[in-house]
Design a protein around this motif. Structure first.
Motif, PDB file in Angstrom:
ATOM      1  N   GLY A  39     -25.027 -53.118  35.629  1.00  0.00           N
ATOM      2  CA  GLY A  39     -24.306 -53.140  34.506  1.00  0.00           C
ATOM      3  C   GLY A  39     -23.768 -53.940  33.760  1.00  0.00           C
ATOM      4  N   GLY A  40     -24.451 -54.959  33.724  1.00  0.00           N
ATOM      5  CA  GLY A  40     -24.465 -56.054  32.563  1.00  0.00           C
ATOM      6  C   GLY A  40     -24.854 -55.512  31.278  1.00  0.00           C
ATOM      7  N   VAL A  41     -25.117 -56.724  30.479  1.00  0.00           N
ATOM      8  CA  VAL A  41     -25.339 -56.436  29.056  1.00  0.00           C
ATOM      9  C   VAL A  41     -26.647 -55.905  29.008  1.00  0.00           C
ATOM     10  CG1 VAL A  41     -26.401 -58.768  28.560  1.00  0.00           C
ATOM     11  CG2 VAL A  41     -25.279 -57.353  26.664  1.00  0.00           C
ATOM     12  N   THR A  42     -27.872 -56.393  29.659  1.00  0.00           N
ATOM     13  CA  THR A  42     -29.159 -55.807  29.647  1.00  0.00           C
ATOM     14  C   THR A  42     -28.868 -54.406  29.945  1.00  0.00           C
ATOM     15  OG1 THR A  42     -29.945 -58.018  30.124  1.00  0.00           O
ATOM     16  CG2 THR A  42     -31.389 -56.012  30.377  1.00  0.00           C
ATOM     17  N   GLY A  43     -28.372 -53.843  31.147  1.00  0.00           N
ATOM     18  CA  GLY A  43     -28.470 -52.613  31.546  1.00  0.00           C
ATOM     19  C   GLY A  43     -27.587 -51.803  30.717  1.00  0.00           C
ATOM     20  N   LEU A  44     -26.483 -52.073  30.018  1.00  0.00           N
ATOM     21  CA  LEU A  44     -25.706 -51.214  29.405  1.00  0.00           C
ATOM     22  C   LEU A  44     -26.248 -50.999  28.027  1.00  0.00           C
ATOM     23  CD1 LEU A  44     -21.963 -51.762  30.123  1.00  0.00           C
ATOM     24  CD2 LEU A  44     -23.670 -50.114  31.171  1.00  0.00           C
ATOM     25  N   THR A  45     -26.865 -52.105  27.195  1.00  0.00           N
ATOM     26  CA  THR A  45     -27.669 -51.853  26.346  1.00  0.00           C
ATOM     27  C   THR A  45     -28.780 -51.208  26.120  1.00  0.00           C
ATOM     28  OG1 THR A  45     -26.818 -54.156  25.508  1.00  0.00           O
ATOM     29  CG2 THR A  45     -28.775 -53.170  24.229  1.00  0.00           C
ATOM     30  N   PHE A 390     -30.962 -56.136  22.760  1.00  0.00           N
ATOM     31  CA  PHE A 390     -31.464 -55.053  21.926  1.00  0.00           C
ATOM     32  C   PHE A 390     -33.162 -55.156  21.974  1.00  0.00           C
ATOM     33  CE2 PHE A 390     -27.155 -55.288  20.594  1.00  0.00           C
ATOM     34  CZ  PHE A 390     -26.919 -54.085  20.340  1.00  0.00           C
ATOM     35  N   GLY A 391     -33.515 -56.266  21.754  1.00  0.00           N
ATOM     36  CA  GLY A 391     -35.100 -56.409  21.634  1.00  0.00           C
ATOM     37  C   GLY A 391     -35.730 -55.858  23.318  1.00  0.00           C
ATOM     38  N   CYS A 392     -35.104 -56.422  24.117  1.00  0.00           N
ATOM     39  CA  CYS A 392     -35.782 -55.755  25.783  1.00  0.00           C
ATOM     40  C   CYS A 392     -35.490 -54.367  25.707  1.00  0.00           C
ATOM     41  CB  CYS A 392     -34.789 -56.675  26.633  1.00  0.00           C
ATOM     42  SG  CYS A 392     -35.355 -58.476  26.725  1.00  0.00           S
ATOM     43  N   ALA A 393     -34.515 -53.829  25.122  1.00  0.00           N
ATOM     44  CA  ALA A 393     -34.186 -52.498  25.428  1.00  0.00           C
ATOM     45  C   ALA A 393     -35.326 -51.644  24.579  1.00  0.00           C
ATOM     46  CB  ALA A 393     -32.841 -51.948  25.030  1.00  0.00           C
ATOM     47  N   ALA A 394     -35.570 -51.966  23.499  1.00  0.00           N
ATOM     48  CA  ALA A 394     -36.732 -51.300  22.512  1.00  0.00           C
ATOM     49  C   ALA A 394     -37.967 -51.401  23.277  1.00  0.00           C
ATOM     50  CB  ALA A 394     -36.962 -52.177  21.308  1.00  0.00           C
ATOM     51  N   ASP A 395     -38.423 -52.565  24.178  1.00  0.00           N
ATOM     52  CA  ASP A 395     -39.568 -52.648  24.903  1.00  0.00           C
ATOM     53  C   ASP A 395     -39.432 -51.731  26.104  1.00  0.00           C
ATOM     54  OD1 ASP A 395     -40.542 -54.199  22.956  1.00  0.00           O
ATOM     55  OD2 ASP A 395     -41.240 -55.720  24.435  1.00  0.00           O
ATOM     56  N   VAL A 396     -38.364 -51.495  26.643  1.00  0.00           N
ATOM     57  CA  VAL A 396     -38.032 -50.475  27.916  1.00  0.00           C
ATOM     58  C   VAL A 396     -38.510 -49.401  27.270  1.00  0.00           C
ATOM     59  CG1 VAL A 396     -36.346 -49.565  29.249  1.00  0.00           C
ATOM     60  CG2 VAL A 396     -36.443 -51.928  29.081  1.00  0.00           C
ATOM     61  N   LEU A 397     -37.970 -48.899  26.160  1.00  0.00           N
ATOM     62  CA  LEU A 397     -38.350 -47.474  25.646  1.00  0.00           C
ATOM     63  C   LEU A 397     -39.703 -47.476  25.494  1.00  0.00           C
ATOM     64  CD1 LEU A 397     -35.595 -46.826  22.941  1.00  0.00           C
ATOM     65  CD2 LEU A 397     -35.758 -45.750  25.136  1.00  0.00           C
TER      66      LEU A 397
END
Length: 420
Positions: A39-45, A390-397
């Motif tokens: 639930g940190g910034v990486t998880g919620l972003t 946000f960049g890491c979230a894009a790569d997760v997608l």
């Protein structure tokens, strides 16, 4: 407060872009469920990006952002920086190409957020960030290379290389710095932003489960997927990935911040970030970092502590290393020694660093039955969680799309229907 449906994230190429208007991806998306652990910034972003891509998301976390028991994300310095960050200079410089791409995705997303909603809602502000050096940059190849990369990156606003910046600020002229550059950077009020981020993903439909998950996720993957009717698990557990990913390269970098009142009454109000990076010529263990950042319009944070492999949170504002950190900051801004402490004056935390590199990838180990795992990892961001979020979230997608392409439609449909 603005509706969360007025703005949304969408992946364009390898970029995650913030847009306004109607999000057609959610209007016509099939039923797809994902579990995010963390639930940190990486998880919620990442949750935000998944929701806007049409996924049904359940977030599992032991705790959530609060003022009484802050998350590591809330304790972060949260000044956007081109990697390697000032407080990351003690870490290994491996695989920076991805970090440079990720950080620019976040820069553009945060800049658009500031133009979409008022700072009073989310706590993100654009400020000038000044970086000072005790030697000419021509004598510091690593720092010179970093500055030239920033200058060449057209997306970074307000770049200026000026050795005389120290004379243009309320900076101690005897601080010993001889070179400097500046640019505009997003600065995040972490308490406000994390509360806003959770509120945003909640209104977009995220479900929250307060629970502590222990042990290797791979060993309990099928159970979690079945329980939540999900097709994949996103592991954003930060330092806990030592356990949840059985990754022994994950180590803590202990840090701390002092919070003082920044109203101009006891010292000249600091309106811009003032930073001194670690100088390798002083030795790897030298305490020479200065990190002075206006957190919001009232609070100034003082930092510069990096202690690798320290797992305990037993520092106080009177601990010797904290006293020395404060003295370094005091020596940089005249009058800062007179600053009044904030009502909540001291915070400390463990940055989740990974010796090899930031990990955004599929789980490589096979499950017990020999099949491929449906876990995607995003952890090891160290002290750059906001900068890379946000960049890491894009790569997760992107990783998730590749994973889904391997899952037979009948299996996806069965998981979804079974959970109804």
């Amino acid at each position: 407060m603005s509706s969360p449906f007025d703005f949304y994230l969408t992946r364009v190429g390898d970029e995650l872009v913030l847009r306004q208007g109607v999000n057609l991806a959610t209007a016509f998306a099939p039923l797809k469920r994902i579990v995010v652990v963390g639930g940190g910034v990486t998880g919620l972003t990442t949750t935000w990006a998944l929701l806007d891509a049409g996924y049904d998301v359940t977030v599992i976390s032991e705790k959530w952002a609060s003022l009484s028991d802050r998350l590591t994300s809330q304790i972060a310095g949260a000044l956007w920086e081109w990697p390697p960050a000032v407080c990351g200079k003690h870490t290994n410089l491996i695989s920076l190409d991805n970090s440079k791409r990720w950080c620019m995705t976040s820069y553009r997303a945060l800049d658009k957020l500031m133009h979409t909603l008022p700072a009073e809602e989310h706590g993100v502000r654009m400020r000038a960030a000044n970086f000072f050096f005790e030697q000419p940059l021509t004598n510091m190849p690593g720092q010179l290379e970093k500055m030239l990369e920033i200058e060449a990156e057209k997306g970074i606003q307000g770049f200026e290389h000026d050795p005389t910046l120290v004379t243009k600020h309320a900076v101690n002229q005897k601080a010993g710095v001889v070179d400097s550059y500046r640019h505009l950077s997003p600065v995040i009020d972490t308490d406000q932003y994390m509360a806003w981020l959770r509120h945003t993903v909640a209104r977009k439909g995220a479900r929250f489960v307060t629970a502590r998950i222990t042990g290797d996720l791979l060993a309990q993957e099928d159970k979690l997927l079945s329980k939540y009717g999900a097709t994949a698990i996103i592991n954003a557990t930060g330092l806990s990935a030592y356990e949840t990913a059985s990754d022994k390269t994950v180590v803590p970098l202990r840090g701390a911040l002092i919070r003082v009142i920044n109203d101009g009454s006891r010292f000249p109000k600091v309106e811009e970030a003032l930073c001194v990076s670690h100088d390798d010529t002083h030795g790897a263990d030298a305490e020479d970092i200065v990190f002075i950042v206006p957190r919001n319009d009232k609070t100034l944070i003082l930092g510069g502590l990096v202690q690798p492999y320290v797992h305990t949170l037993d520092l106080t504002i009177d601990s010797p290393e904290i006293v020395r950190m404060r003295e370094r900051c005091n020596a940089f801004v005249p009058g800062l020694e007179n600053a009044q402490l904030d009502p909540d004056p001291f915070v400390q935390g463990l940055r989740p660093f990974r010796d090899e590199n930031v990990r955004v990838e599929r789980e490589r180990r096979l499950k017990e039955d020999g099949s491929m795992s449906h876990i995607i990892h995003s952890y090891g961001q160290g002290g750059s969680g906001f900068t890379l979020s946000f960049g890491c979230a894009a790569d997760v997608l992107e990783q998730l799309e590749q994973l889904e392409a391997e899952i037979p439609y009948s299996e996806r449909n069965f998981l979804a229907v079974a959970h109804l």
